[in-house]
Enzyme design. Structure first.
Site: not given
Length: 459
Positions: A39, A194, A223, A136, A345
């Site tokens: 990030r 996600s 998440s 993915r 995770e």
């Protein structure tokens, strides 16, 4: 559903996972957070002045991120004497290079965060990755970019790598929905697969002429702490980002972003999970230094989870350094019905501990793990069963049940090119003799010297 994929073959080396000879007594240094590192790299690239990142994780995922930024015209220069110190210099023009190739490997943060930068390139940007990355999911973030005026051309399956993004001719042409009278560009996506889809769009929101209003149309938000991390990092860089989590809406006002000229990266608290979890499996005490008092990392929830599983957790300070210290007599309490939505995770590490639990555990809220580096739920069931354990998939998670003493046995375990499946297997090997792990080198994704660190753990 994403099919479980293995890139293993008979020629890949097998690593003998060491058995703990007795209770542990170790202090383990954990490298910088991958989530924060990548990030910060993106935000530094979006600024106008150089930023020096101290304690940056150097692993395959961060190398891929820096390679992607370099392709776009961003300079990432390491300190020759300290490779974990990297200075990021954005392009002087403020525009990223187009007509370039970006290689994503198997890194979710690269394939989902970097496409947003292509909005501000001076030409098309081509994205590709490892063969396993083709499975993915990518479509929600790419749908969002199309709503912002980009053109996406797929070179394989729609919604997957590889693809090319052509930026809009002029960002001033981005459509405005005028939500709440703010005039922001409005994007609606289903990010159930996600949290990275939301984060990838929010990171570039302030560079849009009218900012961004993002609506998540799915029923669940996986998440969520990772999205909160993104919002906090944006605000630390001078952006004005806010969330209405109940309504599943995020807004980022237009304006410049600029990180401070020096940013220190926290240790990766999720990568601490195998080491701290080892104290419950083998018994003894494991300490991780530089544990933050507060954090946006989902791994910050780990100490509380381990405590519920029977560990004693303390946070002593020595010479100004704060430690997370986990001690256990080796008895593991099962968790019953346990919602892990906030920190999916670390599910593989918790699953490794719970194989030795005293009652069944249902880890729920983690159905999105089917779309990670591999289908982690299916992989965990397969590998737990391989060593004689008992596990099964749930619609939104995983059930792990205790087995009689002496049932668990040696096996050659697959990793599916997934770093967390490799550390999961090593954890089982602490108590099950004869565990061999295929392609343990996949841990380099986030832990460049996992086997060395594991050896240190065992003294």
């Amino acid at each position: 559903m994403l099919n479980m994929t293995t890139t293993s073959n008979a020629n890949e080396p097998l690593w003998d996972a060491p058995v703990a000879a007795g209770p542990l007594n170790a202090t383990v240094m954990i490298p910088g957070s991958k989530s924060l590192s990548n990030r910060y790299l993106i935000l530094a690239a979006l600024g106008s002045q150089p930023v020096t990142l101290v304690g940056l994780l150097r692993s395959r995922d961060t190398e891929l991120m820096m390679g992607a930024l370099n392709a776009l015209g961003v300079r990432c220069a390491e300190d020759p004497s300290t490779p974990t110190t990297v200075t990021v210099t954005p392009p002087a023009s403020g525009r990223f290079h187009g007509d370039v190739d970006v290689y994503c490997g198997l890194a979710g943060t690269v394939m989902r965060f970097v496409p947003g930068l292509a909005l501000f390139a001076d030409g098309p940007v081509r994205f590709d990755g490892d063969e396993q990355a083709y499975a993915r999911p990518m479509k929600p973030v790419l749908d969002g970019l199309e709503q912002l005026g980009a053109r996406v051309d797929y070179h394989g399956e729609v919604g997957k790598l590889p693809f090319t993004i052509t930026p809009p001719a002029a960002l001033s042409e981005v459509s405005q929905a005028g939500s709440a009278g703010e005039g922001s560009a409005t994007v609606s996506i289903d990010s159930s697969g996600s949290s990275q889809f939301i984060s990838g769009l929010l990171l570039v929101g302030s560079r849009l002429p009218h900012g961004l209003e993002l609506h998540h149309t799915g029923e669940k938000t996986p998440s969520l702490p990772h999205i909160r991390m993104t919002v906090a990092d944006l605000n630390a860089a001078g952006a004005h980002a806010r969330a209405d989590e109940a309504a599943r809406v995020w807004r980022v006002a237009p304006g410049a972003v600029q990180l401070p000229d020096r940013v220190v990266v926290e240790p990766d608290l999720s990568n601490a999970a195998p080491f701290l979890g080892a104290a419950l499996i083998a018994g003894g005490t494991v300490r991780v230094p530089h544990w933050p008092v507060t954090t946006t990392q989902p791994g910050g929830l780990l100490p509380g989870y381990l405590e519920r599983m029977g560990a004693t957790v303390t946070f002593p300070e020595e010479d100004g350094i704060r430690y997370c210290e986990v001690a256990s007599d080796g008895h593991v309490k099962g968790l019953g019905d346990f919602d892990l939505t906030a920190a999916g995770e670390i599910a593989p590490s918790l699953a490794a501990v719970l194989v030795f639990g005293d009652v069944p555990t249902d880890l729920v809220g983690i159905g999105h793990l089917r779309g990670h580096e591999t289908n982690r739920l299916q992989a965990l069931v397969t590998e737990i069963t391989r060593v004689g354990g008992k596990a099964s998939e749930l619609p939104d998670g995983l059930r792990i049940e205790p087995v009689p003493a002496g049932t668990l046995h040696s096996a050659d375990m697959e990793t599916y090119a997934d770093h967390r499946m490799a550390t999961f297997a090593a954890m089982l090997g602490l108590k099950i003799p004869g565990i061999r792990v295929r392609n343990v080198a996949t841990t380099r994704k986030t832990l460049p010297d996992f086997t060395g660190m594991w050896t240190t753990l065992l003294g």
